[in-house]
Scaffold this motif. Structure first.
Motif, PDB file in Angstrom:
ATOM      1  N   ASN A  12       0.843  -1.175   0.000  1.00 19.90           N
ATOM      2  CA  ASN A  12       0.000   0.000   0.000  1.00 19.90           C
ATOM      3  C   ASN A  12       0.889   1.238   0.000  1.00 19.90           C
ATOM      4  OD1 ASN A  12      -2.053   1.882   0.508  1.00 19.90           O
ATOM      5  ND2 ASN A  12      -3.242   0.229   1.455  1.00 19.90           N
ATOM      6  N   LEU A  13       0.511   2.225  -0.801  1.00 17.88           N
ATOM      7  CA  LEU A  13       1.338   3.421  -0.906  1.00 17.88           C
ATOM      8  C   LEU A  13       1.567   4.069   0.460  1.00 17.88           C
ATOM      9  CD1 LEU A  13       2.701   4.557  -3.357  1.00 17.88           C
ATOM     10  CD2 LEU A  13       0.779   6.077  -3.726  1.00 17.88           C
ATOM     11  N   GLU A  14       0.579   3.923   1.373  1.00 20.20           N
ATOM     12  CA  GLU A  14       0.710   4.495   2.723  1.00 20.20           C
ATOM     13  C   GLU A  14       1.827   3.822   3.509  1.00 20.20           C
ATOM     14  OE1 GLU A  14      -3.008   4.049   4.665  1.00 20.20           O
ATOM     15  OE2 GLU A  14      -4.027   5.273   3.164  1.00 20.20           O
ATOM     16  N   ASN A  15       2.049   2.538   3.228  1.00 23.50           N
ATOM     17  CA  ASN A  15       3.056   1.791   3.991  1.00 23.50           C
ATOM     18  C   ASN A  15       4.461   1.945   3.441  1.00 23.50           C
ATOM     19  OD1 ASN A  15       0.944   0.896   5.477  1.00 23.50           O
ATOM     20  ND2 ASN A  15       0.775  -1.071   4.424  1.00 23.50           N
ATOM     21  N   LEU A  16       4.563   2.656   2.312  1.00 26.91           N
ATOM     22  CA  LEU A  16       5.881   2.854   1.712  1.00 26.91           C
ATOM     23  C   LEU A  16       6.627   3.885   2.566  1.00 26.91           C
ATOM     24  CD1 LEU A  16       7.289   1.873  -0.920  1.00 26.91           C
ATOM     25  CD2 LEU A  16       6.588   4.029  -1.938  1.00 26.91           C
ATOM     26  N   PRO A  17       7.810   3.531   3.119  1.00 32.35           N
ATOM     27  CA  PRO A  17       8.506   4.495   3.968  1.00 32.35           C
ATOM     28  C   PRO A  17       9.053   5.672   3.161  1.00 32.35           C
ATOM     29  CG  PRO A  17       9.773   2.474   3.750  1.00 32.35           C
ATOM     30  CD  PRO A  17       8.513   2.254   3.002  1.00 32.35           C
ATOM     31  N   PHE A  18       8.706   6.871   3.549  1.00 28.19           N
ATOM     32  CA  PHE A  18       9.222   8.069   2.890  1.00 28.19           C
ATOM     33  C   PHE A  18      10.309   8.693   3.753  1.00 28.19           C
ATOM     34  CE2 PHE A  18       5.579   7.661   0.192  1.00 28.19           C
ATOM     35  CZ  PHE A  18       5.962   8.283  -0.979  1.00 28.19           C
ATOM     36  N   LEU A  19      11.485   8.891   3.178  1.00 30.15           N
ATOM     37  CA  LEU A  19      12.598   9.462   3.921  1.00 30.15           C
ATOM     38  C   LEU A  19      12.856  10.877   3.417  1.00 30.15           C
ATOM     39  CD1 LEU A  19      15.038   6.442   3.500  1.00 30.15           C
ATOM     40  CD2 LEU A  19      13.407   6.781   5.335  1.00 30.15           C
ATOM     41  N   ALA A  20      13.623  11.634   4.182  1.00 30.09           N
ATOM     42  CA  ALA A  20      14.068  12.941   3.685  1.00 30.09           C
ATOM     43  C   ALA A  20      15.103  12.696   2.597  1.00 30.09           C
ATOM     44  CB  ALA A  20      14.670  13.741   4.818  1.00 30.09           C
ATOM     45  N   SER A  21      15.244  13.637   1.650  1.00 34.36           N
ATOM     46  CA  SER A  21      16.127  13.433   0.485  1.00 34.36           C
ATOM     47  C   SER A  21      17.516  12.930   0.880  1.00 34.36           C
ATOM     48  CB  SER A  21      16.283  14.728  -0.289  1.00 34.36           C
ATOM     49  OG  SER A  21      15.052  15.233  -0.629  1.00 34.36           O
ATOM     50  N   VAL A 440       7.654  -2.113 -12.123  1.00 36.58           N
ATOM     51  CA  VAL A 440       6.992  -1.527 -10.959  1.00 36.58           C
ATOM     52  C   VAL A 440       5.779  -0.741 -11.437  1.00 36.58           C
ATOM     53  CG1 VAL A 440       7.254  -0.052  -8.943  1.00 36.58           C
ATOM     54  CG2 VAL A 440       9.225  -1.256  -9.839  1.00 36.58           C
ATOM     55  N   ALA A 441       4.635  -0.999 -10.814  1.00 41.12           N
ATOM     56  CA  ALA A 441       3.425  -0.253 -11.158  1.00 41.12           C
ATOM     57  C   ALA A 441       2.961   0.504  -9.930  1.00 41.12           C
ATOM     58  CB  ALA A 441       2.342  -1.204 -11.628  1.00 41.12           C
ATOM     59  N   ILE A 442       2.649   1.782 -10.096  1.00 43.95           N
ATOM     60  CA  ILE A 442       2.104   2.573  -8.984  1.00 43.95           C
ATOM     61  C   ILE A 442       0.764   3.144  -9.429  1.00 43.95           C
ATOM     62  CG2 ILE A 442       2.501   4.480  -7.386  1.00 43.95           C
ATOM     63  CD1 ILE A 442       5.436   4.216  -7.866  1.00 43.95           C
ATOM     64  N   THR A 443      -0.280   2.924  -8.631  1.00 37.94           N
ATOM     65  CA  THR A 443      -1.592   3.438  -9.029  1.00 37.94           C
ATOM     66  C   THR A 443      -1.992   4.635  -8.178  1.00 37.94           C
ATOM     67  OG1 THR A 443      -2.656   1.885  -7.531  1.00 37.94           O
ATOM     68  CG2 THR A 443      -2.449   1.202  -9.818  1.00 37.94           C
ATOM     69  N   LEU A 449      -2.683   4.109 -13.572  1.00 39.02           N
ATOM     70  CA  LEU A 449      -1.242   4.034 -13.351  1.00 39.02           C
ATOM     71  C   LEU A 449      -0.629   5.427 -13.254  1.00 39.02           C
ATOM     72  CD1 LEU A 449      -0.213   1.188 -15.833  1.00 39.02           C
ATOM     73  CD2 LEU A 449      -0.303   1.049 -13.357  1.00 39.02           C
ATOM     74  N   LEU A 450      -0.001   5.694 -12.091  1.00 37.67           N
ATOM     75  CA  LEU A 450       0.732   6.945 -11.926  1.00 37.67           C
ATOM     76  C   LEU A 450       2.060   6.838 -12.648  1.00 37.67           C
ATOM     77  CD1 LEU A 450       0.620   7.927  -8.161  1.00 37.67           C
ATOM     78  CD2 LEU A 450      -0.097   9.318 -10.076  1.00 37.67           C
ATOM     79  N   ARG A 451       2.589   5.615 -12.602  1.00 33.08           N
ATOM     80  CA  ARG A 451       3.911   5.388 -13.167  1.00 33.08           C
ATOM     81  C   ARG A 451       4.042   3.906 -13.419  1.00 33.08           C
ATOM     82  NH1 ARG A 451       8.222   6.002 -15.619  1.00 33.08           N
ATOM     83  NH2 ARG A 451      10.137   6.862 -14.773  1.00 33.08           N
ATOM     84  N   TYR A 452       4.629   3.564 -14.548  1.00 34.72           N
ATOM     85  CA  TYR A 452       4.980   2.163 -14.784  1.00 34.72           C
ATOM     86  C   TYR A 452       6.438   2.136 -15.179  1.00 34.72           C
ATOM     87  CZ  TYR A 452       4.322  -2.719 -15.679  1.00 34.72           C
ATOM     88  OH  TYR A 452       4.408  -4.088 -15.580  1.00 34.72           O
TER      89      TYR A 452
END
Lengths: 493, 249
Positions: A12-21, A440-443, A449-452
């Motif tokens: 799930n996109l919510e569970n994807l860890p987002f880090l600072a750059s 990789v597919a992101i919806t 699809l946001l990105r494939y």
């Protein structure tokens, strides 16, 4: 961090860890230093914000990590620290110039960016490495080559006949596949994926369908999995046979060259027996395919009839001293360099590193049917790449025979549900005949699809070819090139 | 040396007789299509379905454009009014002949009286240009050179330099990045010269017909003398098209 062992995987996109750059880049560097390898690194746009995603493979631990970053300020280039990220950074700068400090990065495919502005390049217009000397000279080859192959430009710096460096400039085959998938899937997306790299049609399609089925919550039946494996192994054999024939052609050893050319056709025709098309176009279907059991039985009979011809033609190579002397110690890619450059697939195995998606991250039913290929005795030369192909052919033949007996005539239920899960990432890997393919597919919120993102093994491996020709005679380039047999269109997308 | 000879005896003579019967084609091969009583509604449905927009309606005639068709068989799953035969002779010299309607079911097999036909009667040397192809077309052109097909026996040969060629055979949808290289190769070919478009991409752009990154079809840049449809065309289709073009069959 999200550590994943299964393939294909869904997050799930919510569970994807987002880090600072900065942490994000630090994390990539430390992962690669701790025996990780970059499988994919790309940028996508969500709600007018750019996000970067990295997928790091840990082959030994048989797991991979996924993490992301919001690109609030431009990412820095970290190529000096980890060389294997070079092509990914060049690609990001080309697609989203606002995401990375890339003014020093050379263009990869010379197209207009997906978003933002960048200096316009004409194809092939870049500063090649040059040596300021009266004693060296440059050799330029391509984009249109002398044979019936795809276009690409090679620039050698030579001292006499010795190659000092080779730089490869691709992009001539760029058809805009990735960009055209954004907002999809459309009715033609499937067919574009199939032509991502024509000789790896099955391998790419397996990845694409795995992602789409994953995102629709469809579990394919065992029967379909077996059929997909059979198709993939047929594709692998056909291509490996063709490559061994190609190696023989390039050193002028005609017996193997002509037999293998013909036998490759036999295997392509077997694929045509299954679906009507020699490259397996439209053979695989969303949800599962209807290929009759009887066809597979027919193919096994054909394989048994072809096997002695095939093995006879290949073994002749290893029994002929003049062939061995040309293959041995030509174009060596040492283990250490292969690791550092993040080389994948058969070329990685030829350098003595036993990594294979079929073994490390089994997809379909490979955990049941695949036995690893022996690589301990290989040292990364042309001979090693030939031997790996031979061994893979033998393995594939036995997999095919084993599978064919277990295929049944289970007709899959027709699936009309084509709506994809919203806000989800799906990652799938497959092992094409060249090596690891990563999709990789992101919806988005609406399930579009946001990105494939597609990474073909050639994307990792072209720099390997540039490495192995150093200090070789320029006349050995065709042989080294053929032993790599990389895809131009798979790279250019 | 002894082993090589032994293997040679074992592998035998394997060149196939050509042209062969359509029965020799794979069981599921999709060749020349036929359209029977199709309704307008059905046509509209198929138009939405077809990934390359190959279905067209002209002067009330429903047709399928083989120049666009990638022979994916998607339409076959939804209608009984189309039938693909195993006929592999698909090449034509006229783009309009590629449109198969319910009225005219056969591709015009007669070759246009080619200006240089007599000149080329004995031999044809071609330079192949891959302009964005996925390498499947290239592979199936390449395969003609193997001992199975033995292109050389028909006097046809693929050469390394355009300056040695009678014409070019183009595959791929012509990416913007290949446009210059293609035109330079064409210009380097001595006159008189021919242009062959091989595969759906080279004829119309194939699956990439709507992409901004491609020109889409050789005929947008050059006058094409021979169209060979397919995705990729079967080697038999390529070879028979060349032979018919030369008036050898």
């Amino acid at each position: 961090m999200v550590k994943i062992k299964q393939n294909p995987a869904i997050i799930n996109l919510e569970n994807l860890p987002f880090l600072a750059s900065d942490d994000f880049l630090e994390k990539i560097i430390s992962s690669v230093e701790n025996s990780g390898r970059i499988a994919s690194y790309f940028v996508y746009k969500h709600r007018d914000k750019l996000n970067a995603v990295a997928i790091i493979m840990f082959d030994e631990k048989k797991e991979f990590e996924v993490f992301a970053a919001k690109v609030n300020k431009k990412l820095n280039s970290i190529t000096p620290k980890i060389p294997q990220i070079y092509n990914f950074e060049r690609e990001i700068f080309e697609q989203y110039p606002d995401a990375i400090n890339g003014d020093k990065l050379k263009p990869l495919r010379f197209h207009k960016p997906f978003e933002g502005k960048r200096q316009n390049y004409d194809i092939g217009d870049m500063e090649f490495y040059e040596i300021d000397s009266h004693e060296t000279h440059q050799v330029g080859v391509g984009p249109v080559h002398a044979g019936i192959i795809e276009p690409g430009h090679f620039r050698f710096n030579c001292y006499g006949e010795k190659v000092l460096s080779l730089e490869i400039s691709l992009g001539y085959q760029h058809r805009g596949i990735e960009k055209s998938l954004i907002g999809g899937p459309y009715k033609d997306s499937f067919y574009k994926i199939q032509t991502a790299s024509g000789d790896s049609t099955i391998a790419h399609t397996i990845c694409y369908l795995a992602n789409l089925e994953n995102l629709s919550g469809i579990d394919t039946e065992t029967d379909s999995k077996l059929k997909r494996m059979a198709a993939l192994e047929l594709e692998r054999i056909a291509n490996h046979v063709g490559d061994l024939g190609g190696l023989a052609t390039d050193i002028g050893f005609l017996p193997t060259a002509s037999y293998c050319g013909r036998i490759r056709g036999d295997f392509l025709n077997m694929t045509a027996d299954l679906c009507g098309n020699r490259f397996g176009r439209s053979m695989l279907e969303f949800g599962g395919e209807k290929v009759e059991k009887s066809l597979f039985e027919k193919i096994i009979k054909k394989i048994e009839a072809t096997r002695p011809n095939l093995l006879g033609a290949i073994e002749m190579l290893w029994n002929t001293p003049s062939v061995m002397s040309r293959f041995d110690n030509t174009g060596v890619l040492p283990k250490k360099i292969a690791m550092e450059m993040g080389i994948v697939g058969l070329h990685r195995r030829a350098s003595g590193i036993n990594n294979d998606i079929r073994k490390d991250f089994p997809f379909l039913l490979y955990d049941k049917y695949f036995k690893e290929i022996q690589t301990d005795d290989l040292n990364g030369d042309v001979l090693a790449r030939g031997l790996v192909r031979h061994r893979e052919i033998l393995t594939s033949l036995s997999i095919l025979t084993n599978i064919a007996n277990n295929i049944n005539d289970n007709a899959p239920k027709p699936n009309t549900n084509s709506k994809l899960y919203p806000n989800t990432v799906s990652i799938s890997f497959s092992e094409g005949f060249r090596g690891e393919i990563c999709h990789v597919a992101i919806t988005d919120e609406a399930g579009k699809l946001l990105r494939y993102k597609i990474v073909d093994p050639s994307f990792h491996n072209w720099n390997g070819l540039a490495y192995v020709v150093r200090n070789e005679g320029i006349s050995d380039f065709p042989l080294c090139n053929k032993s790599f047999n990389l895809s131009y269109c798979g790279f250019d997308l | 040396m002894f082993n090589v000879l032994k293997e040679r005896l074992y592998q035998r003579y394997r060149t196939i007789k050509f042209p062969f019967d359509t029965q020799n084609m794979p069981e599921k091969f999709l060749g020349l299509p036929e359209i029977s009583n199709m309704t307008k509604n059905e046509l509209e449905y198929l138009q939405q379905l077809c990934p390359t927009n190959a279905f067209i309606c002209r002067n009330d005639e429903i047709g399928i454009d083989l120049g666009k068709c990638i022979f994916c068989g998607e339409c076959l799953k939804h209608t009984n009014n189309i039938h693909f035969s195993k006929e592999y002779t698909l090449g034509t010299t006229d783009r309009n002949d590629l449109i198969i309607t319910n009225q005219k079911r056969k591709i015009d097999k007669s070759t246009k009286q080619f200006l240089f036909k007599r000149l080329l009667k004995k031999s044809l040397k071609l330079r192949q240009v891959s302009a964005g192809g996925c390498n499947a077309c290239e592979a199936d052109v390449n395969v003609l050179g193997t001992i199975g097909w033995d292109l050389g026996r028909f006097g046809i040969q693929f050469v390394a330099s355009p300056r040695h060629a009678d014409g070019i055979l183009v595959t791929g949808p012509i990416t913007k990045n290949m446009e210059i290289a293609l035109m330079k190769t064409y210009d380097a070919t001595p006159k008189p010269k021919i242009v062959i478009a091989c595969g759906a991409c080279a004829i119309s752009g194939g699956p990439f017909f709507n992409s901004d990154e491609v020109v889409g079809g050789v005929d947008k840049l050059l006058e094409v003398d021979l169209f060979i449809p397919g995705c990729p065309p079967h080697p038999a289709t390529i070879l028979i098209s060349l032979l018919k073009f030369l008036g050898k069959v």
